[in-house]
Design an enzyme around this catalytic site. Structure first.
Site, PDB file in Angstrom:
ATOM      1  N   GLU A 116       6.685  16.958   6.649  1.00 25.98           N
ATOM      2  CA  GLU A 116       5.273  16.712   6.966  1.00 25.98           C
ATOM      3  C   GLU A 116       4.450  17.606   6.046  1.00 25.98           C
ATOM      4  OE1 GLU A 116       4.537  17.718  11.032  1.00 25.98           O
ATOM      5  OE2 GLU A 116       5.735  19.515  10.959  1.00 25.98           O
ATOM      6  N   CYS A 155     -12.998  -8.655  -6.911  1.00 29.87           N
ATOM      7  CA  CYS A 155     -11.912  -8.703  -7.889  1.00 29.87           C
ATOM      8  C   CYS A 155     -10.604  -9.261  -7.348  1.00 29.87           C
ATOM      9  CB  CYS A 155     -11.691  -7.333  -8.522  1.00 29.87           C
ATOM     10  SG  CYS A 155     -11.103  -6.076  -7.396  1.00 29.87           S
ATOM     11  N   VAL A 174      17.956   0.313   3.779  1.00 29.58           N
ATOM     12  CA  VAL A 174      19.268   0.852   4.149  1.00 29.58           C
ATOM     13  C   VAL A 174      19.501   0.608   5.635  1.00 29.58           C
ATOM     14  CG1 VAL A 174      20.655   2.944   4.323  1.00 29.58           C
ATOM     15  CG2 VAL A 174      19.151   2.584   2.340  1.00 29.58           C
ATOM     16  N   CYS A 189     -16.859  -2.468  -2.772  1.00 33.01           N
ATOM     17  CA  CYS A 189     -16.752  -3.833  -2.259  1.00 33.01           C
ATOM     18  C   CYS A 189     -15.324  -4.167  -1.843  1.00 33.01           C
ATOM     19  CB  CYS A 189     -17.356  -4.850  -3.206  1.00 33.01           C
ATOM     20  SG  CYS A 189     -16.248  -5.645  -4.363  1.00 33.01           S
ATOM     21  N   HIS A 247      -2.014  22.549  -1.060  1.00 33.97           N
ATOM     22  CA  HIS A 247      -2.322  23.713  -0.228  1.00 33.97           C
ATOM     23  C   HIS A 247      -1.929  25.022  -0.906  1.00 33.97           C
ATOM     24  CE1 HIS A 247      -3.482  21.457   3.314  1.00 33.97           C
ATOM     25  NE2 HIS A 247      -2.430  20.666   3.148  1.00 33.97           N
TER      26      HIS A 247
END
Ligand SMILES: Cc1cc2nc3c(=O)[nH]c(=O)nc-3n(C[C@H](O)[C@H](O)[C@H](O)COP(=O)(O)OP(=O)(O)OC[C@H]3O[C@@H](n4cnc5c(N)ncnc54)[C@H](O)[C@@H]3O)c2cc1C
Ligand SMILES: Cc1cc2nc3c(=O)[nH]c(=O)nc-3n(C[C@H](O)[C@H](O)[C@H](O)COP(=O)(O)OP(=O)(O)OC[C@H]3O[C@@H](n4cnc5c(N)ncnc54)[C@H](O)[C@@H]3O)c2cc1C
Lengths: 479, 420
Positions: free
Chosen positions: A340, A443, A175, A438, A52
């Protein structure tokens, strides 16, 4: 097990890893404690990946400071760590006069935060530069220094570089108890291991409030706020060239449409407070909201190209700003909590700030051997045919394509394993094997062959992302 | 640069049949098959159930047995092939770039046959909500793990999709000791063969839930269950009908999509409905000298049809490589799917090759007692009565010399369907 450290960081997300790497610039014995089997298993793997510009956060907040600082140094750090970063710019689009007023406010706030290059553009400019956007758009705030990156690859790169520079990362270490023993914190894991450390840094994301409480430090609360996304297949032509935001509301920056650095289209996220901190389920209401709002900006958006959906959980603090501070009562305990958005953008700047603070505190000398550079795995998909030929001569497995959608070679997967990948998801994030259209249909069994061979484990031991996430339950016969 | 008359991309049943047929029709027998897997045979290698070859060999074979018959012929004729070799690019000039552990190869072909098969639609493609734990498979993955590698993938499963593949996997899982709680189908009908519903579900007491969908997947690390709900005629879930089914495995069998990345890059025109290239009755794509057949062209239910189609493609590919002039000045008339018909293949008739051919098509819904008509310039050329038509079953019609002789070449051929 008992190890003694100068500094321990709880949580191996982008914040924890940034701090860890910056700490290795000093002569300190440092480690990170992570409950999962890999880095970037929390918010750091499931976000928008936007760097940002910094016009959103209110001036004077930590968010504003670290966002702008972070944006300024982001390109350099990605360059050192060989991580994709594209400064493609962003637009906040406005549909009416009221929204145009908001653009004006954002512009002014951005200027006060020290964001450069902001400009409000009229319709003509918008349609000339983003021809697929809705004709109902009246104006847009252009931020040329906004960019996109790959959040989990950045976290992986920070991790690898930390290890290169001498840090430890202890996985599967949840923890659960923190005690004080003289000058040391004793940090216990759920499976009865412990480490000792002089300084303890809490970067446990959405669980940071619990950790702070465990340490007897300041009480705050983290509310989980979920955001859901669609990922679209790589289009022949990108529908948008920049990150397209809508005018923010009190709920956040709103739904965006953006190219990803890998060439897919990302649409999302919405914003909803949820009860459980780990509830990453996607929902009909959430996705419908995302799609409808995105359609408003990009009318010809189609669900036909969706290859997957996912959600991420923001760690929203009750303080309305990042909590970045040493605890007043519990000395040497530092909270880096409530990170955040724009946490990804801020990560490197936060890392520097904390490392300097800790080094000062512990009187640490500079680590003269610190090497800021890390090289990414060579990727088949990104080389020319001549370079591919050269690579195959050196490493024949570079000529064995394992993931057909993303053209990932066996060499890349083995290399990821050598650098610490142990699970299918960790290989996926490092190499893109299984991230294509896919979604691993082809794979997955092949990647499991390689994991089993390289780690010398039976395939029944292979997990998607640690703990109980086994793929196969039982071997029925021997070859 | 190495040179070949015909290069076939993909070593499944389509590729094998095309290569064999090209080989037969060539003077200079330079044919090459390129396959990315370890073995020839394609998807058939993991289909160990019987049900293959009933039409072509008049015998019931397993997938590997069926493939083996063609692989043997390839060996006997010493047709060249490369395995563990991945084609990464083809150009309109018919240059092929392929890689393997030995290096990067550039190959020039006079003509190319595309036979890359298809890939499976995934959970993400049909936007299935909930969490993303381990224990979610496509049918193909499950088949590989169970049939080839010998692993059990869970204990209790729910299967999404009731086409033949979903049905066959329901039986397979059951035989492996995995309890199949239900096969969930969003449509009001199964697209699988009647025979498979009886032999794979009824015989084992597995419930088939029609007009139902999985609305949510639960579980943090491994799947813990799914929520299912009934859907209305708009396929929207009916809220009060939600129900939880406990399971540790969800298997998606929700359709196949032709593997057309190479075709796209080569600028070949694709058909939105089949997902494969647009071809004419010589199986020529929009790029001259590049042909397509098998599941890369459109998804087949029966491998026998794949073989027949691939033989034709192989024959024309050989012809192109020896006499490209025959394909100069191609003029096409369109074959158009109208009411009730989802798609037709081929989509065009080449005026240079007005020869009998098989028209294959799928209908767009479930029909009882209907008439398929083929018309041209407002004239009905052919009418076929069908007592049952389902989207799950591919239909074939011979376009005979007699019909061809009546054609007005300035108008489309139209295929449509009428209820009686
Ligand atoms: C939907 C969404 C969109 C976003 N978009 C952007 C964006 O575009 N740009 C931007 O700059 N930022 C964005 N963000 C914010 C950014 O993703 C976060 O700020 C950043 O990832 C936070 O990193 P973290 O390391 O603090 O947390 P996390 O990545 O969550 O890491 C926390 C770690 O702590 C571990 N942990 C937790 N408890 C314990 C324990 N008891 N013991 C051991 N380990 C533990 C977890 O396993 C986890 O690995 C977004 C976030 C979300 C959710
Ligand atoms: C579960 C299941 C059950 C079935 N049951 C029946 C049945 O009972 N009866 C029946 O008749 N049919 C059945 N079928 C259908 C039948 O198997 C298919 O129609 C047939 O295999 C399609 O053949 P193909 O050659 O077109 O494709 P494939 O068999 O998929 O072969 C394509 C080949 O191309 C290769 N390839 C792709 N891309 C590249 C590249 N870039 N470079 C090199 N190689 C490449 C692939 O590796 C593969 O080997 C079933 C299929 C499935 C999955």
């Amino acid at each position: 097990m008992s190890r003694i450290y100068d500094v321990a960081v709880i949580g191996a997300g982008v914040i924890g890893m940034s701090i860890l790497r910056e700490l290795t610039r000093y002569r300190l014995k440092v480690c990170s404690l992570e409950k999962m089997e890999d880095v970037a298993e929390g918010a750091s793997k499931a976000n928008s990946g936007i760097v940002h510009a910094g016009y959103d956060p209110i001036e004077g907040t930590k968010k504003a400071r670290f966002n702008v600082e972070g944006n300024n140094i982001f390109a350099d750090v990605c360059n050192e760590l060989d991580v994709e970063y594209k400064m493609i710019g962003s637009l906040v689009v406005a549909f009416d006069d009221h929204e145009i007023n908001v653009l004006e406010e954002l512009l002014q706030r951005g200027k006060r935060n020290g964001v450069k290059g902001l400009e409000i553009k009229g319709q003509e400019w918008v349609f000339a530069n983003e021809p697929n956007l809705s004709r109902n758009i009246k104006a847009a705030l252009f931020a040329p220094y906004s960019g996109i990156t790959n959040p989990y690859k950045l976290t992986v790169a920070l991790f690898e570089n930390s290890i290169q520079n001498g840090a430890d990362v202890i996985f599967g270490f949840e923890v659960c108890k923190i005690e004080k023993d003289g000058d040391y914190f004793v940090v216990h894991s759920a499976d009865s291991r412990f480490i000792k450390t002089r300084v303890l840094i809490n970067c446990a994301g959405v669980h940071a409030d619990e950790i702070s409480k465990m340490a007897g430090a300041r009480l705050f609360k983290i509310y989980p706020r979920r955001g859901q996304y669609y990922i679209l297949d790589k289009p022949e032509k990108m529908p948008v060239a920049r990150v397209i935001f809508q005018v923010p509301t009190e709920k956040g920056k709103g739904i965006l449409v953006t190219p990803t650095v890998d060439g897919n289209v990302l649409v999302g996220p919405n914003s909803e407070y949820i009860d459980s901190k780990d509830d990453t389920a996607t929902t009909q209401e959430g996705l419908d909201e995302v799609f409808e709002k995105a359609r408003k900006v990009l009318p010809n958006l189609s669900k036909r190209d969706v290859i997957t959906i996912f959600s991420g959980i923001r760690a929203t603090p009750d303080t309305h700003d990042f909590i970045i501070e040493e605890d007043e009562d519990v000395k040497n305990f530092i909270n880096v909590a409530g990170i955040e958005s724009p946490g990804l953008t801020s990560s490197v700047a936060i890392g520097r700030y904390i490392a300097e603070f800790v080094a000062d505190k512990l009187n640490a000398k500079r680590n003269l051997n610190f090497n800021p550079y890390r090289e990414d795995i060579k990727r088949f998909s990104e080389l020319s045919d001549e370079e591919r030929e050269e690579m195959i001569k050196l490493h024949p497995t570079f000529g064995n394509i394992v993931c057909r959608c993303e053209l990932v070679s066996e060499y890349e997967i083995v290399e990821a394993i050598k650098r610490g990948a142990k699970t299918l998801d960790s290989i996926k994030r490092r190499t893109r094997a299984g991230m294509g259209r896919c979604q691993g249909g082809f794979c997955l069994p092949r990647v499991m062959d390689i994991l089993s061979r390289e780690l010398k484990i039976d395939k029944t031991q292979i997990t998607k992302f640690g703990k109980n996430s086994y793929i196969l339950t039982e071997k029925r016969w021997e070859d | 640069m190495e040179k070949y008359k015909v290069v076939v991309i993909g070593g499944g049943p389509a590729g094998l049949a095309a290569a064999l047929e090209s080989f037969k029709n060539l003077d200079d027998k330079k044919v090459l098959i390129i396959e990315r897997d370890k073995f020839l045979g394609g998807i058939l290698n993991q289909c160990i159930h019987p049900g293959f070859g009933l039409h072509y060999f008049k015998e019931e074979l397993t997938g590997p047995e069926y493939a083996h018959r063609f692989i043997e012929q390839v060996m006997e004729n010493q047709i060249e092939y490369l395995t563990e070799t991945h084609v990464i690019e083809i150009t309109p000039q018919k240059e092929i770039v392929a890689v393997n552990k030995k290096g990067l190869k550039r190959i020039k072909a006079d003509s190319i046959v595309l036979a890359m098969g298809c890939r499976e639609r995934t959970r993400g493609a049909i936007i299935t909500l909930g969490t993303r734990p381990a224990g979610i498979f496509t049918a193909g993955q499950a088949q590989r793990f169970i049939n080839i590698e010998g692993y059990r993938i869970g204990k209790k499963a729910v299967i999404v999709g009731s086409g033949d593949i979903g049905l066959i996997m329901a039986r397979r899982l059951t035989l492996e000791g995995i309890e199949v709680k239900a096969v969930v189908e969003i449509m009001p009908y199964s697209t699988g063969l009647r025979r498979n519903i009886v032999q794979c579900l009824n015989d084992f007491g597995i419930p088939l839930l029609l007009s139902h969908k999985v609305t949510k997947i639960h579980g943090k690390y491994r799947v813990e269950g799914v929520t299912i709900a009934k859907v209305d005629s708009q396929l929207k879930e009916i809220p009060s009908t939600e129900r939880f089914i406990e399971c540790d495995t969800v298997l998606f069998s929700v359709g196949l999509i032709p593997e057309n990345e190479l075709s796209k890059k080569a600028g070949i025109v694709l058909d939105m409905r089949t997902g494969g290239p647009v071809v004419d009755n010589t199986f020529s794509t929009s790029q001259k000298g590049i042909f397509a057949c098998g599941n890369v062209l459109h998804v087949h239910d029966l491998v026998d049809n794949v073989t027949l189609e691939a033989q034709t493609a192989g024959r024309y590919a050989a012809m192109y490589s020896q006499h490209p002039e025959l394909f100069e000045n191609n003029i096409h008339i369109n074959i158009v799917a109208k009411e009730g018909i989802r798609y037709v293949v081929p989509q065009k008739l080449n005026k240079n090759f007005v020869q009998p051919f098989v028209l294959r098509f799928r209908v767009d819904n479930f029909y009882k007692d209907a008439i398929v008509t083929i018309s041209n310039a407002g004239k009905i050329l052919m009418k076929i009565k069908k007592s049952i038509l389902t989207p799950g079953e591919m239909e074939s019609i011979e376009i005979s010399q007699k019909i061809l002789s009546q054609l007005d070449f300035s108008n489309d051929i139209v295929v449509s369907l009428q209820n009686i």
